[in-house]
Design a protein around this motif. Structure first.
Motif, PDB file in Angstrom:
ATOM      1  N   ALA A  13       0.806  10.678  16.070  1.00 61.80           N
ATOM      2  CA  ALA A  13       0.243  11.986  16.408  1.00 61.80           C
ATOM      3  C   ALA A  13      -0.384  12.710  15.235  1.00 61.80           C
ATOM      4  O   ALA A  13      -1.244  13.570  15.422  1.00 61.80           O
ATOM      5  CB  ALA A  13       1.323  12.865  17.039  1.00 61.80           C
ATOM      6  N   THR A  14       0.020  12.372  14.020  1.00 62.96           N
ATOM      7  CA  THR A  14      -0.598  13.038  12.869  1.00 62.96           C
ATOM      8  C   THR A  14      -1.727  12.208  12.275  1.00 62.96           C
ATOM      9  O   THR A  14      -2.364  12.632  11.321  1.00 62.96           O
ATOM     10  CB  THR A  14       0.442  13.331  11.763  1.00 62.96           C
ATOM     11  N   GLY A  15      -1.953  11.021  12.822  1.00 63.88           N
ATOM     12  CA  GLY A  15      -3.066  10.194  12.367  1.00 63.88           C
ATOM     13  C   GLY A  15      -4.383  10.724  12.926  1.00 63.88           C
ATOM     14  O   GLY A  15      -4.402  11.635  13.756  1.00 63.88           O
TER      15      GLY A  15
ATOM     16  N   ARG B 281      -0.963  19.603  28.587  1.00 57.25           N
ATOM     17  CA  ARG B 281       0.235  19.549  27.759  1.00 57.25           C
ATOM     18  C   ARG B 281       0.127  18.288  26.909  1.00 57.25           C
ATOM     19  O   ARG B 281      -0.145  17.201  27.432  1.00 57.25           O
ATOM     20  CB  ARG B 281       1.478  19.488  28.645  1.00 57.25           C
ATOM     21  N   ALA B 282       0.325  18.441  25.584  1.00 56.83           N
ATOM     22  CA  ALA B 282       0.192  17.298  24.680  1.00 56.83           C
ATOM     23  C   ALA B 282       1.526  17.025  24.007  1.00 56.83           C
ATOM     24  O   ALA B 282       2.076  17.894  23.338  1.00 56.83           O
ATOM     25  CB  ALA B 282      -0.889  17.564  23.639  1.00 56.83           C
ATOM     26  N   VAL B 283       2.038  15.830  24.213  1.00 53.52           N
ATOM     27  CA  VAL B 283       3.289  15.414  23.585  1.00 53.52           C
ATOM     28  C   VAL B 283       2.971  14.267  22.633  1.00 53.52           C
ATOM     29  O   VAL B 283       2.399  13.259  23.039  1.00 53.52           O
ATOM     30  CB  VAL B 283       4.322  14.994  24.643  1.00 53.52           C
ATOM     31  N   GLY B 284       3.326  14.457  21.388  1.00 53.07           N
ATOM     32  CA  GLY B 284       3.067  13.440  20.391  1.00 53.07           C
ATOM     33  C   GLY B 284       4.307  12.626  20.074  1.00 53.07           C
ATOM     34  O   GLY B 284       5.430  13.000  20.418  1.00 53.07           O
ATOM     35  N   VAL B 285       4.086  11.485  19.450  1.00 54.89           N
ATOM     36  CA  VAL B 285       5.167  10.671  18.907  1.00 54.89           C
ATOM     37  C   VAL B 285       4.777  10.373  17.465  1.00 54.89           C
ATOM     38  O   VAL B 285       3.606  10.062  17.206  1.00 54.89           O
ATOM     39  CB  VAL B 285       5.347   9.360  19.696  1.00 54.89           C
ATOM     40  N   ALA B 286       5.703  10.505  16.566  1.00 57.42           N
ATOM     41  CA  ALA B 286       5.393  10.228  15.159  1.00 57.42           C
ATOM     42  C   ALA B 286       6.661   9.764  14.465  1.00 57.42           C
ATOM     43  O   ALA B 286       7.751   9.807  15.045  1.00 57.42           O
ATOM     44  CB  ALA B 286       4.827  11.476  14.476  1.00 57.42           C
ATOM     45  N   GLY B 287       6.520   9.316  13.227  1.00 51.88           N
ATOM     46  CA  GLY B 287       7.653   8.752  12.496  1.00 51.88           C
ATOM     47  C   GLY B 287       8.227   9.734  11.502  1.00 51.88           C
ATOM     48  O   GLY B 287       7.645   9.935  10.432  1.00 51.88           O
ATOM     49  N   GLY B 288       9.353  10.340  11.845  1.00 49.14           N
ATOM     50  CA  GLY B 288      10.029  11.228  10.908  1.00 49.14           C
ATOM     51  C   GLY B 288       9.834  12.694  11.240  1.00 49.14           C
ATOM     52  O   GLY B 288       8.838  13.087  11.837  1.00 49.14           O
TER      53      GLY B 288
ATOM     54  N   PHE C  91       0.488  20.337  18.931  1.00 44.81           N
ATOM     55  CA  PHE C  91       1.165  19.608  20.014  1.00 44.81           C
ATOM     56  C   PHE C  91       2.274  20.486  20.592  1.00 44.81           C
ATOM     57  O   PHE C  91       2.919  21.250  19.861  1.00 44.81           O
ATOM     58  CB  PHE C  91       1.796  18.319  19.477  1.00 44.81           C
ATOM     59  N   ASP C  92       2.517  20.349  21.903  1.00 45.66           N
ATOM     60  CA  ASP C  92       3.606  21.105  22.518  1.00 45.66           C
ATOM     61  C   ASP C  92       4.960  20.598  22.036  1.00 45.66           C
ATOM     62  O   ASP C  92       5.882  21.381  21.813  1.00 45.66           O
ATOM     63  CB  ASP C  92       3.514  20.987  24.040  1.00 45.66           C
ATOM     64  N   GLU C  93       5.068  19.280  21.906  1.00 52.10           N
ATOM     65  CA  GLU C  93       6.280  18.684  21.345  1.00 52.10           C
ATOM     66  C   GLU C  93       5.878  17.423  20.625  1.00 52.10           C
ATOM     67  O   GLU C  93       4.843  16.827  20.922  1.00 52.10           O
ATOM     68  CB  GLU C  93       7.287  18.302  22.455  1.00 52.10           C
ATOM     69  N   CYS C  94       6.727  16.993  19.714  1.00 49.08           N
ATOM     70  CA  CYS C  94       6.485  15.713  19.055  1.00 49.08           C
ATOM     71  C   CYS C  94       7.824  15.020  18.847  1.00 49.08           C
ATOM     72  O   CYS C  94       8.766  15.603  18.310  1.00 49.08           O
ATOM     73  CB  CYS C  94       5.756  15.909  17.731  1.00 49.08           C
ATOM     74  N   LEU C  95       7.922  13.791  19.314  1.00 47.74           N
ATOM     75  CA  LEU C  95       9.169  13.031  19.248  1.00 47.74           C
ATOM     76  C   LEU C  95       9.149  12.100  18.051  1.00 47.74           C
ATOM     77  O   LEU C  95       8.160  11.404  17.803  1.00 47.74           O
ATOM     78  CB  LEU C  95       9.336  12.205  20.526  1.00 47.74           C
ATOM     79  N   ASP C  96      10.248  12.070  17.350  1.00 44.54           N
ATOM     80  CA  ASP C  96      10.398  11.178  16.196  1.00 44.54           C
ATOM     81  C   ASP C  96      10.886   9.821  16.695  1.00 44.54           C
ATOM     82  O   ASP C  96      12.047   9.659  17.056  1.00 44.54           O
ATOM     83  CB  ASP C  96      11.402  11.795  15.230  1.00 44.54           C
ATOM     84  N   HIS C  97       9.998   8.838  16.700  1.00 47.77           N
ATOM     85  CA  HIS C  97      10.402   7.547  17.295  1.00 47.77           C
ATOM     86  C   HIS C  97      11.547   6.900  16.530  1.00 47.77           C
ATOM     87  O   HIS C  97      12.272   6.074  17.085  1.00 47.77           O
ATOM     88  CB  HIS C  97       9.202   6.599  17.428  1.00 47.77           C
ATOM     89  N   ARG C  98      11.742   7.313  15.278  1.00 49.37           N
ATOM     90  CA  ARG C  98      12.839   6.713  14.508  1.00 49.37           C
ATOM     91  C   ARG C  98      14.204   7.178  15.029  1.00 49.37           C
ATOM     92  O   ARG C  98      15.219   6.555  14.725  1.00 49.37           O
ATOM     93  CB  ARG C  98      12.715   7.096  13.034  1.00 49.37           C
TER      94      ARG C  98
END
Lengths: 345, 345
Positions: free
Chosen positions: B154-156, B172-179, B192-199
């Motif tokens: 999501a930050t790329g 609604r935008a939900v991102g996934v990112a590392g950390g 983004f409305d939310e962003c999930l840390d896949h780690r």
């Protein structure tokens, strides 16, 4: 007029392969028809792969059959008592009565089978399976003359519609079927250009080579109704901008228990996804109810082609409601030859 | 005017994960520009996941980089000698020079970077990555206000364009990112409305629960740029008639070696196929060159949004050509924070 009738219910949910223990034949009382209802004496039951899905309670596009409830299914039959305007004794109708020999139905849920067509055509070539093939091929496959389509279960009611209608539109049609007899029938009766016997190929890799040989210009449309080894063999042969209407995956209903491959390996999804990306494929799931708005167009176009023999159909007929489970289990393993129906009474 | 320059070539093809041994830094002589050519002094190199694909020799949409050939890549730079009409010393240009600090290029293969935009924007938000996100989201995703989109990385530069443009359209935008840092940046900087840390999720199952919570109305568009665990988690949450533009699958470039899941299990493809069917999803691969006809539309629409700060971008800057391999390997593992570029000279 109460009738003691027979029906087949889901006795318990299958674990993997379907067995006779999943079904139970039982008597039941058909109640008198209330206002707006009729009593139908069923003459033929349609057996279709989607019924396997209804036996599980996994999330799907339709509610599962409840345990102890009648197995879902389309039938044709004759009205033997009517309490509904517009329906009279002797009318030949199609409806989702389930696996039974008599049923009370709301007249609104019944369709009269047009005169001049064999009633069982409403279960196959001009019914749900035929419409499924036509809708998926035309709306999602977007066929263009000169392209190549591949479809499995080529002698079944969906596959044979896909192949015949594709030929009618000027495409190359390559079928896949189980055994030399079906393959010959696909070519000689239904007019496929070639038909590959999936039993002759040990795995997806061998299937891939055979598809490549049968499709020298690659595959533009893969009408997906089986999954498994056939999918594995077709995917790498897809042309850029190919289309894959997905309407079923019989090889995977038991996850690999159907003799069409032992299920995919660990890297199957990445490989499939990579092919989708590299070849810019369009993969689209559909179920037939999404296309109902085109039903009249289908009937208007295809019924005359059936009447004049351009589009043929083949039926595999089992006799007697009590034999429906066996015919169904056989069909799931590819034991049928043409559209599987069960004659009743 | 001959120049002794540096470039990085593909020393040997990777087996699985990319290692330093796959690259070699070498000197080479930049020839004098022939008629129609210019010499470019490279100031910044773009590092992008697609380059991992070019290192393999598997069939893909583009030819692989040959062993001992310069690594493919887009750069911005300055014209230092011109033998081409319309190009003069000092012009700031974008081109596919590869990983090097100087290159002779046909002027036809270069684009001038518009004045008033930081040159490196041509490598990210207004370059291929930004256009990839915009094209896939709009042309294939067919976004509608009120729907929900999920995108990873999501930050790329691709993911942040997808999220920001989706928000701009009312989704609604939900991102996934590392950390946690990236996730916070996705929400606070990119909106983004939310962003999930896949780690934070061990496998696809846990990811699935997290996606379900973050997307109470389900997922209408999954912009697929990673594959792996994220795909496993999103697929079961897709709404009926959902769309999945597929533009990459970084988690699978080494088949499971990227810390985003250990690769899918044996039944992954059947399960994915079943979801496509049941939910009538449309999965469509695309590469950016298919969308070139919309490039001017993209620039016309998005450049002003970048200029007025509606669409933001974040760059992660490595220093020096010799450090490009390390930055590239780190990026493949998600070590970058924003669009990865390498400053040169």
């Amino acid at each position: 007029m109460s009738v003691t009738a027979k029906r087949i219910v889901l006795a318990k949910r299958p674990k993997g392969e379907v067995t006779p223990e999943n079904f139970r034949l039982e008597d039941y009382e058909v109640p008198d028809p209330k206002a707006g209802e009729v009593v139908v004496r069923v003459t033929a039951l349609s057996l279709d792969p989607y019924m396997r899905g209804r036996m599980d309670d996994a999330k799907s596009y339709a509610a599962p059959v409840e345990v102890d409830a009648v197995m879902e299914g389309g039938t044709v039959g004759e009205v033997i008592a009517s309490n509904a305007d517009g329906f009279a004794e002797g009318d030949v109708v199609f409806g989702m009565t389930g696996w039974c020999d008599h049923a009370v139905m709301s007249a609104k849920a019944l369709t009269k089978v047009p005169a001049g067509v064999p009633p069982t055509a409403a279960l196959g070539v001009l019914g749900m399976p035929g419409f499924t093939g036509w809708h998926g091929l035309t709306d999602i496959g977007k066929p263009k003359a000169g392209e190549t389509v591949v479809v499995a279960a080529a002698t079944g009611p969906v596959g044979s519609m896909v192949g015949q209608y594709a030929k009618h539109l000027g495409l190359r049609a390559v079928g896949v079927a189980g055994g030399p007899d079906k393959c010959r029938h696909a070519v000689e009766h239904f007019g496929f250009d070639e038909c590959l016997d999936h039993r002759a190929y040990a795995d997806g890799k061998e299937m891939r080579k055979a598809i490549a040989e049968a499709c020298p210009d690659g595959v533009d449309i893969y009408f997906e109704n089986v999954g498994g080894k056939v999918l594995e063999g077709v995917l790498p042969n897809m042309n850029t901008f190919g289309r894959i209407p997905v309407c079923g995956m019989i090889a995977w209903y038991d996850l690999g228990g159907l003799g069409m491959g032992d299920g995919p390996g660990k890297d199957q999804l990445p490989r499939a996804w990579r092919t989708i990306l590299v070849n810019r494929l369009k993969v689209e799931g559909f179920i037939i109810t999404d296309g109902w708005h085109r039903l009249n167009e289908f009937l208007g176009e295809v019924a005359p082609l059936v009447a004049n023999g351009t589009i043929k159909f083949t039926e595999d007929v089992a006799e007697g409601l009590e034999n429906a489970p066996e015919a169904f289990m056989s069909m799931l393993k590819g034991g049928n030859f043409g559209k599987q129906i069960v004659k009743i009474a």
